[in-house]
Design an enzyme around this catalytic site. Structure first.
Site, PDB file in Angstrom:
ATOM      1  N   HIS A 290       0.803  -1.054   0.209  1.00  0.00           N
ATOM      2  CA  HIS A 290       0.135  -0.292  -0.162  1.00  0.00           C
ATOM      3  C   HIS A 290       1.036   1.666   0.374  1.00  0.00           C
ATOM      4  CE1 HIS A 290      -4.000   1.391   1.100  1.00  0.00           C
ATOM      5  NE2 HIS A 290      -3.162   2.282   1.434  1.00  0.00           N
ATOM      6  N   HIS A 333      -0.792   3.778  11.522  1.00  0.00           N
ATOM      7  CA  HIS A 333       0.508   3.923  11.231  1.00  0.00           C
ATOM      8  C   HIS A 333       0.287   5.363  12.228  1.00  0.00           C
ATOM      9  CE1 HIS A 333      -2.422   5.920   8.941  1.00  0.00           C
ATOM     10  NE2 HIS A 333      -1.487   7.152   8.972  1.00  0.00           N
ATOM     11  N   GLU A 339      -3.478  15.166  10.672  1.00  0.00           N
ATOM     12  CA  GLU A 339      -3.924  14.328   9.994  1.00  0.00           C
ATOM     13  C   GLU A 339      -5.839  15.592  10.094  1.00  0.00           C
ATOM     14  OE1 GLU A 339      -3.787  10.797   8.763  1.00  0.00           O
ATOM     15  OE2 GLU A 339      -1.515  10.598   8.329  1.00  0.00           O
ATOM     16  N   HIS A 363      -6.240  13.319  14.002  1.00  0.00           N
ATOM     17  CA  HIS A 363      -5.200  12.796  14.031  1.00  0.00           C
ATOM     18  C   HIS A 363      -3.802  13.093  14.491  1.00  0.00           C
ATOM     19  CE1 HIS A 363      -8.214   9.016  12.806  1.00  0.00           C
ATOM     20  NE2 HIS A 363      -7.987   8.823  14.217  1.00  0.00           N
ATOM     21  N   HIS A 369      -3.275   5.336  14.883  1.00  0.00           N
ATOM     22  CA  HIS A 369      -4.617   4.843  14.478  1.00  0.00           C
ATOM     23  C   HIS A 369      -4.504   4.057  12.931  1.00  0.00           C
ATOM     24  CE1 HIS A 369      -2.924   9.045  12.320  1.00  0.00           C
ATOM     25  NE2 HIS A 369      -3.461   8.599  10.989  1.00  0.00           N
TER      26      HIS A 369
END
Length: 432
Positions: A290, A333, A339, A363, A369
């Site tokens: 990803h 992560h 964010e 976050h 999260h």
């Protein structure tokens, strides 16, 4: 506005006139402007900025913007800017439900609510806001001298009138409104709801593409600036205009007898834009793993540290998922960047149930999260065949500094106090 014509190209030199011959040829400020107009310069950068970074537009208007009364404070309980106007809060993940639509009758300015703040007006940083608009602004205009405003509609179309012309902006589009330019936002569908990033730092620009090459992500040609338009009214015939100004993290108000939307012609590269997010050319993996979410960056406001943005605007649009032997949702992560996230429509693949359109999450730096327990279980056992992640649009304001939630966000907004429970059922599955 049913069939508008716009000028395309982010950062390019544009010119437009609503009256033939209003634009001077070969000079910016002639001794006498055509049609009895005044020449006025709006600068978005210092005069001596490098040519590639210099932003400015020449306006040819019926009356200059100096014709305005004195300003006095305008109280606003929920539009806050700068870290000093935030609240101390523990480093917990935060999530809010959709902004309530049953607010008292108010326009775009009245309906602005700051979720989280950092930085300082005049220095840098950003503010993440929600808005709800239930009536037009009418004879009222907003000038944000602290920063540019990135408007992300979530419900209802907007008609945004600026000094350079008008933009119709629907959910799935964004509007970018330059610092220092007068504008007003009128809902074409009532009520209208959405998000705003108040960017207090360097102006948004397209990110560099690096190894991606010359094509991909957002294309400059798809950013549309308005054609020249002005309110055709005799002086004082329609009543005074209220000018609301954001300056130094505070709101001020003044009145003037004429419309601020009296620019008959203009040319330059400091302009408002709209952008259709469906035109974003998504980059994704075709093998395994990803990739970092930075591949979804639409616009960036750089800082003095290369690669560490004042704020990035990132989207998660419909896209094909094809990676082999890969956990396809975002991994768990802890990020150096903070964010703030919103959902325009559909579901977000990492939070299939709890995250609702019109809602938001925060976050902060190094707050862990990732997918909730349901998303983890589903993705861990899914058949890894190509499939289209469709009917979804999420976005993120990502910033280098921690974001401090406001008193409204902690006390009055629909804060979900049990948000962290979505990870409670993640078990220790280790086996030797």
């Amino acid at each position: 506005m049913t069939d508008p014509t716009y000028l395309a190209g982010f950062g390019n030199q544009h010119q437009s006139e609503a009256r033939t011959g209003a634009l001077p040829v070969g000079r910016n400020s002639p001794q006498r402007c055509a049609h009895g107009l005044y020449a006025e310069l709006l600068s978005g950068s210092a005069f001596t900025a490098p040519r590639a970074d210099n932003q400015r537009t020449w306006l040819y208007r019926r009356q200059p913007s100096v014709v305005v009364g004195g300003y006095r404070p305008l109280p606003h309980a929920t539009w806050k800017s700068g870290a000093a106007q935030g609240e101390a809060a523990p480093p917990d993940p935060l999530r809010w439900g959709p902004s309530q639509l049953d607010v008292s009758d108010g326009d775009f300015v009245d309906g602005l609510r700051s979720y989280a703040v950092n930085g300082e007006p005049g220095v840098g940083g950003m503010t993440a806001l929600a808005f709800v608009a239930t009536r037009p602004m009418g004879r009222r205009a907003l000038v944000n001298a602290d920063g540019e405003m990135l408007v992300v509609p979530q419900q209802g179309r907007l008609l945004i009138t600026t000094e350079l012309g008008r933009l119709e902006v629907a959910p799935g589009f964004i509007a970018l409104l330059p610092r220092g330019m007068a504008f007003k936002v009128d809902p074409l569908d009532v009520p209208a709801r959405g998000y705003v990033c108040e960017n207090l730092g360097a102006a948004f620009r397209l990110p560099e593409l690096g190894p991606i090459g010359s094509n991909g992500l957002a294309n400059a040609r798809d950013f549309e600036a308005p054609v020249a338009w002005y309110e055709d009214e005799a002086p004082t015939s329609a009543g005074a205009y209220e000018i609301v100004k954001r300056h130094g993290g505070q709101l001020w108000r003044a009145t003037q007898p004429h419309s601020p939307f009296n620019v008959v012609a203009w040319h330059g590269n400091l302009a408002p834009y709209r952008y259709d997010l469906s035109r974003f050319m998504t980059i994704n993996t075709v093998s395994f793993d990803h990739p970092d979410p930075s591949i979804f960056t639409v616009l960036t406001s750089p800082s003095d540290t290369p690669g560490w943005a004042n704020v990035d605007f990132v989207i998660f649009p419909p896209r094909w998922m094809v990676a082999e032997d890969t956990f396809r949702p975002p991994w768990y992560h802890r990020n150096v960047m903070s964010e703030f996230m919103g959902l325009v429509l559909g579901q977000y693949d990492a939070k299939p149930e709890g995250f609702k359109p019109g809602g938001a999450s925060l976050h902060n730096s190094y707050v862990p999260h990732g997918p909730d327990a349901e998303a983890f279980d589903k993705a861990s056992g899914a058949e890894l065949k190509p499939h289209k992640l469709d009917a979804t649009l999420a976005f993120m304001f990502e910033t280098r500094w921690p974001l401090k939630p406001t008193a409204w966000a902690l006390n009055d907004a629909p804060l979900e106090t049990t948000y962290a429970d979505c990870w409670r059922d993640l078990k220790d599955n280790f086996h030797a």
